[in-house]
Scaffold this motif. Structure first.
Motif, PDB file in Angstrom:
ATOM      1  N   ARG A   1      13.489 107.187-109.280  1.00 32.54           N
ATOM      2  CA  ARG A   1      12.830 106.458-108.188  1.00 32.54           C
ATOM      3  C   ARG A   1      13.656 106.489-106.901  1.00 32.54           C
ATOM      4  O   ARG A   1      13.108 106.387-105.810  1.00 32.54           O
ATOM      5  CB  ARG A   1      12.577 105.024-108.645  1.00 32.54           C
ATOM      6  N   MET A   2      14.967 106.647-107.003  1.00 34.53           N
ATOM      7  CA  MET A   2      15.794 106.711-105.804  1.00 34.53           C
ATOM      8  C   MET A   2      15.530 107.981-105.007  1.00 34.53           C
ATOM      9  O   MET A   2      15.584 107.966-103.775  1.00 34.53           O
ATOM     10  CB  MET A   2      17.277 106.633-106.171  1.00 34.53           C
ATOM     11  N   ALA A   3      15.234 109.080-105.679  1.00 34.92           N
ATOM     12  CA  ALA A   3      15.078 110.379-105.005  1.00 34.92           C
ATOM     13  C   ALA A   3      13.969 110.403-103.954  1.00 34.92           C
ATOM     14  O   ALA A   3      14.209 110.871-102.831  1.00 34.92           O
ATOM     15  CB  ALA A   3      14.875 111.481-106.035  1.00 34.92           C
ATOM     16  N   PRO A   4      12.764 109.930-104.253  1.00 42.62           N
ATOM     17  CA  PRO A   4      11.731 109.950-103.206  1.00 42.62           C
ATOM     18  C   PRO A   4      12.119 109.118-101.979  1.00 42.62           C
ATOM     19  O   PRO A   4      11.745 109.445-100.854  1.00 42.62           O
ATOM     20  CB  PRO A   4      10.491 109.361-103.888  1.00 42.62           C
ATOM     21  N   GLY A   5      12.878 108.060-102.185  1.00 40.76           N
ATOM     22  CA  GLY A   5      13.337 107.254-101.065  1.00 40.76           C
ATOM     23  C   GLY A   5      14.264 108.041-100.158  1.00 40.76           C
ATOM     24  O   GLY A   5      14.161 107.997 -98.936  1.00 40.76           O
TER      25      GLY A   5
ATOM     26  N   ASN B   1       6.335  91.735-102.310  1.00 41.32           N
ATOM     27  CA  ASN B   1       6.641  92.177-100.963  1.00 41.32           C
ATOM     28  C   ASN B   1       7.678  93.311-100.975  1.00 41.32           C
ATOM     29  O   ASN B   1       7.566  94.273-100.223  1.00 41.32           O
ATOM     30  CB  ASN B   1       7.161  91.000-100.131  1.00 41.32           C
ATOM     31  N   ASP B   2       8.670  93.186-101.833  1.00 39.34           N
ATOM     32  CA  ASP B   2       9.709  94.207-101.904  1.00 39.34           C
ATOM     33  C   ASP B   2       9.130  95.546-102.351  1.00 39.34           C
ATOM     34  O   ASP B   2       9.450  96.591-101.777  1.00 39.34           O
ATOM     35  CB  ASP B   2      10.833  93.776-102.838  1.00 39.34           C
ATOM     36  N   LEU B   3       8.274  95.524-103.351  1.00 43.19           N
ATOM     37  CA  LEU B   3       7.640  96.766-103.805  1.00 43.19           C
ATOM     38  C   LEU B   3       6.748  97.349-102.705  1.00 43.19           C
ATOM     39  O   LEU B   3       6.706  98.566-102.504  1.00 43.19           O
ATOM     40  CB  LEU B   3       6.847  96.527-105.086  1.00 43.19           C
ATOM     41  N   GLU B   4       6.070  96.474-101.968  1.00 42.94           N
ATOM     42  CA  GLU B   4       5.229  96.935-100.858  1.00 42.94           C
ATOM     43  C   GLU B   4       6.090  97.533 -99.736  1.00 42.94           C
ATOM     44  O   GLU B   4       5.725  98.539 -99.130  1.00 42.94           O
ATOM     45  CB  GLU B   4       4.384  95.779-100.328  1.00 42.94           C
ATOM     46  N   PHE B   5       7.231  96.925 -99.472  1.00 44.86           N
ATOM     47  CA  PHE B   5       8.153  97.429 -98.457  1.00 44.86           C
ATOM     48  C   PHE B   5       8.639  98.833 -98.826  1.00 44.86           C
ATOM     49  O   PHE B   5       8.629  99.751 -97.995  1.00 44.86           O
ATOM     50  CB  PHE B   5       9.338  96.475 -98.306  1.00 44.86           C
ATOM     51  N   GLN B   6       9.052  98.992-100.067  1.00 42.85           N
ATOM     52  CA  GLN B   6       9.507 100.305-100.528  1.00 42.85           C
ATOM     53  C   GLN B   6       8.391 101.344-100.386  1.00 42.85           C
ATOM     54  O   GLN B   6       8.617 102.446 -99.887  1.00 42.85           O
ATOM     55  CB  GLN B   6       9.958 100.234-101.984  1.00 42.85           C
TER      56      GLN B   6
ATOM     57  N   TYR C   1       4.085 110.230-106.401  1.00 42.70           N
ATOM     58  CA  TYR C   1       5.152 110.153-107.393  1.00 42.70           C
ATOM     59  C   TYR C   1       5.804 108.778-107.379  1.00 42.70           C
ATOM     60  O   TYR C   1       5.990 108.145-108.421  1.00 42.70           O
ATOM     61  CB  TYR C   1       6.169 111.261-107.091  1.00 42.70           C
ATOM     62  N   PHE C   2       6.133 108.299-106.195  1.00 38.70           N
ATOM     63  CA  PHE C   2       6.779 106.991-106.067  1.00 38.70           C
ATOM     64  C   PHE C   2       5.851 105.889-106.556  1.00 38.70           C
ATOM     65  O   PHE C   2       6.266 104.982-107.267  1.00 38.70           O
ATOM     66  CB  PHE C   2       7.189 106.752-104.614  1.00 38.70           C
ATOM     67  N   SER C   3       4.603 105.969-106.196  1.00 36.56           N
ATOM     68  CA  SER C   3       3.627 104.970-106.608  1.00 36.56           C
ATOM     69  C   SER C   3       3.491 104.910-108.126  1.00 36.56           C
ATOM     70  O   SER C   3       3.405 103.833-108.709  1.00 36.56           O
ATOM     71  CB  SER C   3       2.282 105.275-105.961  1.00 36.56           C
TER      72      SER C   3
ATOM     73  N   THR D   1       6.239 103.004-109.692  1.00 34.77           N
ATOM     74  CA  THR D   1       6.184 101.573-109.429  1.00 34.77           C
ATOM     75  C   THR D   1       5.602 100.812-110.620  1.00 34.77           C
ATOM     76  O   THR D   1       5.985  99.679-110.889  1.00 34.77           O
ATOM     77  CB  THR D   1       5.391 101.290-108.140  1.00 34.77           C
ATOM     78  N   ALA D   2       4.709 101.443-111.348  1.00 33.18           N
ATOM     79  CA  ALA D   2       4.137 100.801-112.541  1.00 33.18           C
ATOM     80  C   ALA D   2       5.242 100.469-113.545  1.00 33.18           C
ATOM     81  O   ALA D   2       5.225  99.397-114.164  1.00 33.18           O
ATOM     82  CB  ALA D   2       3.081 101.699-113.173  1.00 33.18           C
ATOM     83  N   ASP D   3       6.204 101.376-113.704  1.00 31.70           N
ATOM     84  CA  ASP D   3       7.326 101.097-114.602  1.00 31.70           C
ATOM     85  C   ASP D   3       8.164  99.936-114.087  1.00 31.70           C
ATOM     86  O   ASP D   3       8.615  99.091-114.859  1.00 31.70           O
ATOM     87  CB  ASP D   3       8.212 102.338-114.761  1.00 31.70           C
ATOM     88  N   VAL D   4       8.383  99.893-112.795  1.00 28.42           N
ATOM     89  CA  VAL D   4       9.177  98.815-112.210  1.00 28.42           C
ATOM     90  C   VAL D   4       8.475  97.468-112.417  1.00 28.42           C
ATOM     91  O   VAL D   4       9.117  96.473-112.744  1.00 28.42           O
ATOM     92  CB  VAL D   4       9.447  99.072-110.712  1.00 28.42           C
TER      93      VAL D   4
END
Length: 170
Positions: A13-17, A61-66, A81-83, A86-89
């Motif tokens: 998940r860090m990579a797409p960021g 809010n944090d997930l929405e911010f990301q 991919y990131f979205s 998010t289901a796992d998170v």
């Protein structure tokens, strides 16, 4: 939920960021004004929601911010991919993580990340993104370690090894 699954999701998940930050800050003006305003509002909400008794709004809010950072790129594959991750998170959050310093986290990881994006400071944005995810990973690994029922040292070693892998140490 085991430590290896948590480590895998957070490292992936860090990579797409990083891709998003690189893309958005590669040239001045690439981050659209509308996206910047959306991120600013979410950063303001992070501080506001940190004061609430329930942490549910903070997490949402944090997930929405990301996701807003990723979406601002317009890179469809990265967004998808990131979205999906998010289901796992969201599943990890159901493990019962309690965020004890939500105000500090909002300032350190959301407001400062917004400011680095606004100011075009890629190095700081990378540092904050990495620190944000490293802290989340640490919290989940601690929760998993605390919930081990047999107290076997093997799991503790695995969690420590996972922490080392996540921080880039061997």
């Amino acid at each position: 939920m085991d430590a290896d699954s948590v480590i895998e999701v957070y490292n992936i998940r860090m990579a797409p960021g990083k891709i998003a930050l690189d893309h958005l800050l590669a040239e001045p003006g690439r981050l659209a004004t509308a996206d910047l305003r959306r991120l600013e509002k979410l950063a303001e909400n992070a501080v506001k929601f940190a004061k609430l008794d329930s942490q549910a709004e903070t997490i949402r809010n944090d997930l929405e911010f990301q996701q807003a950072i990723i979406d601002a790129t317009g890179l469809q594959r990265t967004m998808r991919y990131f979205s999906e991750l998010t289901a796992d998170v969201r599943r990890f959050n159901q493990l019962g993580v309690v965020y004890t310093d939500r105000k500090g986290d909002a300032q350190r990881y959301v407001v400062k990340l917004f400011e680095s994006l606004r100011d075009g400071d890629l190095s700081t944005a990378h540092d904050i993104w990495h620190a944000k995810f490293a802290k989340a990973l640490e919290r989940y690994l601690s929760l998993i370690a605390d919930n081990e029922s047999d107290g076997a040292s093997r799991t503790g070693v695995g969690v420590q090894a996972g922490r080392q892998r996540a921080s880039g140490r061997k």
